[in-house]
Write a protein that holds these residues in place. Sequence first.
Motif, PDB file in Angstrom:
ATOM      1  N   ALA A 193       0.810  -1.155   0.001  1.00  0.00           N
ATOM      2  CA  ALA A 193       0.036  -0.151  -0.148  1.00  0.00           C
ATOM      3  C   ALA A 193       0.838   1.254   0.189  1.00  0.00           C
ATOM      4  O   ALA A 193       0.292   2.287  -0.377  1.00  0.00           O
ATOM      5  CB  ALA A 193      -0.918  -0.011   1.079  1.00  0.00           C
ATOM      6  N   THR A 194       2.299   1.154   0.215  1.00  0.00           N
ATOM      7  CA  THR A 194       3.141   2.124   0.350  1.00  0.00           C
ATOM      8  C   THR A 194       3.269   2.813  -1.250  1.00  0.00           C
ATOM      9  O   THR A 194       3.818   3.948  -1.410  1.00  0.00           O
ATOM     10  CB  THR A 194       4.492   2.087   0.723  1.00  0.00           C
ATOM     11  N   ARG A 195       2.608   2.174  -2.088  1.00  0.00           N
ATOM     12  CA  ARG A 195       2.725   2.587  -3.503  1.00  0.00           C
ATOM     13  C   ARG A 195       2.142   4.218  -3.783  1.00  0.00           C
ATOM     14  O   ARG A 195       2.443   4.649  -4.693  1.00  0.00           O
ATOM     15  CB  ARG A 195       2.243   1.509  -4.492  1.00  0.00           C
ATOM     16  N   THR A 196       1.119   4.286  -2.907  1.00  0.00           N
ATOM     17  CA  THR A 196       0.263   5.593  -2.929  1.00  0.00           C
ATOM     18  C   THR A 196       1.255   6.645  -2.734  1.00  0.00           C
ATOM     19  O   THR A 196       0.847   7.876  -2.834  1.00  0.00           O
ATOM     20  CB  THR A 196      -0.841   5.422  -2.053  1.00  0.00           C
ATOM     21  N   ILE A 197       2.413   6.427  -1.897  1.00  0.00           N
ATOM     22  CA  ILE A 197       3.231   7.562  -1.471  1.00  0.00           C
ATOM     23  C   ILE A 197       4.247   8.008  -2.638  1.00  0.00           C
ATOM     24  O   ILE A 197       4.957   6.987  -3.054  1.00  0.00           O
ATOM     25  CB  ILE A 197       3.908   7.018  -0.348  1.00  0.00           C
ATOM     26  N   GLU A 198       3.920   9.218  -3.015  1.00  0.00           N
ATOM     27  CA  GLU A 198       4.578   9.775  -4.318  1.00  0.00           C
ATOM     28  C   GLU A 198       6.336   9.885  -4.114  1.00  0.00           C
ATOM     29  O   GLU A 198       7.429   9.420  -4.859  1.00  0.00           O
ATOM     30  CB  GLU A 198       4.350  11.000  -4.834  1.00  0.00           C
TER      31      GLU A 198
END
Lengths: 153, 673
Positions: free
Chosen positions: B405-410
């Motif tokens: 879910a850390t993929r949402t952090i740019e």
Amino acid sequence: MKQNHENKELIFAALAGALYTIFGIFHIAEGLGINTATASQLFVPGDILGGFCLVVIGAVFLYGLKEMKQGINAGVSFVYVGILMSLVFMGAYLLIMGGTLLDSFIVPDDYEGWSIMETFRPGIYLGLLSLAGILHWKDRFSLNEVLVFREGA
Amino acid sequence: MTEKITVAITGNPNVGKTSIFNAITDSKQHVGNWPGVTVERKIGKRVHNDIEMEIVDLPGTYSLTAYSLDEIIARDFIIEEKPDIVVQVIDATNLERNLYLTTQLMELGVKMIIALNMTDLALAKGDSIDAENMQEFLEIPVVSTIGSKGNGIEGLLDAVAGEIDKTQFTESVFTYEEEIENNADELGSILGTDPYFAHYPLRWFSMKLLEGDENIIKKARESDSYTRINEILSKIDADSLEAKIADQRYKTIQAMLRQVCDINTEHLSGSDMVDRVVTNRVLGIPIFLSLMWAAFEITFTFATPFMNIIDIFFGWLAETATNVINIPWLASLVGEGMIAGVGSVLIFLPNILLLFFMLSLMEDSGYMSRAAFIMDKLMSKIGLHGKSFIPLIMGFGCNVPAIMATRTIEDTRDRLITILITPFMSCGARLPVYVLLAGAFFGRDAGVVIFSLYAFGILVAIVSAKLMRSTILRGEDAPFIMELPSYKIPTLKGSTIHMWERGKIYLKKAGTIILIGVVGVWLLASIPAPGSGGIFASEEIYGSTNSVIGVIGVMLEPLVAPLGFDWRIAVALLFGVVAKEIVVGSMGVLYGVGENEASLSAVLAAGAMTPLAGLGLMVFTLLYAPCFACIGVIKRETGSWKWTMFQLLYGTGLAWGSAFVVYQVGSRMGLLA
């Protein structure tokens, strides 16, 4: 008429805020080993974190009281959310009470000399005050898909 | 002669700027991109009272502390392009939030007009807003508009025409507390002597420096006066001043709201009301902690009778299997290996399901988004993004999807740090270890101990993030921008489905990896060590130091002996790297629970381990190397073995050090004796 209505919320916030805060402090004091006879008569367990939670609920009510006294009408939000929070905790304590009772039937050996009142606590009976609050202001709470405090009262 | 002016339309997102723009410009507009970026730029023309107005529709912005591209464009246009007049469109149904931008525009000293939009909706809600009173208070023209219907547009244009002819206007400046004012004055006097800043409003620039606005500090760095500016900035705590400045602005807004409008609270939506409370700057975090504590208390206490039912069932099943099967080694495999091992893990299913159910309730209701919002301040203090909070909370369920879910952090640094600290969040697989040991050693305080372990994991994550941010992963932190969804009453069905989806994974694991793991442990515990002369699965060999597992354990024991652990724990921890549940499963096998009537918990409490070592074991399990699946996903998401190995070594080192402190310091102080 509206003034009377606000007065009721002010009184409720003051009463609930004071009670939850005082009982929360009692819990913490008991948890720290400061035992009082009054606390045991009121079923107050030694529970620092549980006491912290009651103080937080008390603070929510008192914050609402402060805002309403400052003339911020939206301060009433704190009273309603305080009611919801205290009911959540009342429900949690009732579940815990039920769970412990059930466990005493499953493993009776662990519960010799135990009584259900040992799990009774202020979070339950203080919740009755909020229950009265929600019954009084029930028109404000609507359990539709989207939580809405209904228009008018 | 026609006068030409530029009018910028600004305001928060979704306040009706574009409908006002369209109503003013009609079809006389063109759309392109802002120079250098692909953000839509709309410019239109309108002639009113002989004034030719070029209307520029700026992107939505919540404040003039520019973070996102949209906000940078809006702010730079107002500061650099210096439009003749700025029209701020305000959503009349949400005055408090919108007026925050007003306070900043006022500080900027621009000539401005307020378009009080959506007044029809405000009226429908029962709010009454006195525009004249507001105008008097702010000393700025306030025009009521309904952009969607084109109402009030002529009045707005009249106000623009009237204002543009004014040669004098009052630059409204708020007064802050002494410390802020003194610093602002000091900075202002430096800026005033440097021609580099002649282009900027000095008071506003000083305030932005005090707020720690990175963009403004970057501009200041290019000036000759930066050394002097930096001398002042290095003496102040920008975070604290930023909070004080924001607080003062909100106080001013609230004071004004009390005078100019009567908000009908009976029409406030439930979402608004709940948000006012749960996102409160003072109460937000304590409320979050209280709710989490209630969740853990229920998880431990309400689940106990169901755990006991499962425990009794598996105890009976193991005993029956041992009695029924006549082949001793097979009876041992089924009773002591498979049933006892898997049973030791399945016993915690009620806890897992209850915890997942309560996390689902919080997620489904929309509260978790608010939790991220209220934690943003704390997250930014540790150098992380508010968005990092959601993966971290998800980590309570399972670290694997949380890391994904850390993929949402740019920001790549924010993301990497979040990945590296997520394994410190107590996943569901660690819960059995906590419940087992806390239940065995801490009785009715078990809930408090478990809650403290979760809190300790968060603390370690915070400290680690801060450490990484200030050393190996230095960089500026990005701001938090997140749309908060409306609250919903979570349905029993929805939350049960979510709970079951996660619980199913636990059950599947129990039936596959954990079963294989405990059978493996049983096998190694049954095979005699070379030279021991024992017989396979015999009572003398099984689970003793003469078995293969015993030899491995004894080899590892010196590593964990300072932590108060014996060789069995060393082996359990080793196998726990496959899946954390195997720690308990292995202990179930190695402590021979299958053949005893007493549960593993009772065996441990009876003296197999000291309470202090038990506490140390919980801490070790919390922090040491995550499971195989988690290691795999760390490698995949970081794309680097270096960072994967770093996490493993860092976590295991921390685990060893923390358990050492717990056991050694505790023993010397005579704690939990």
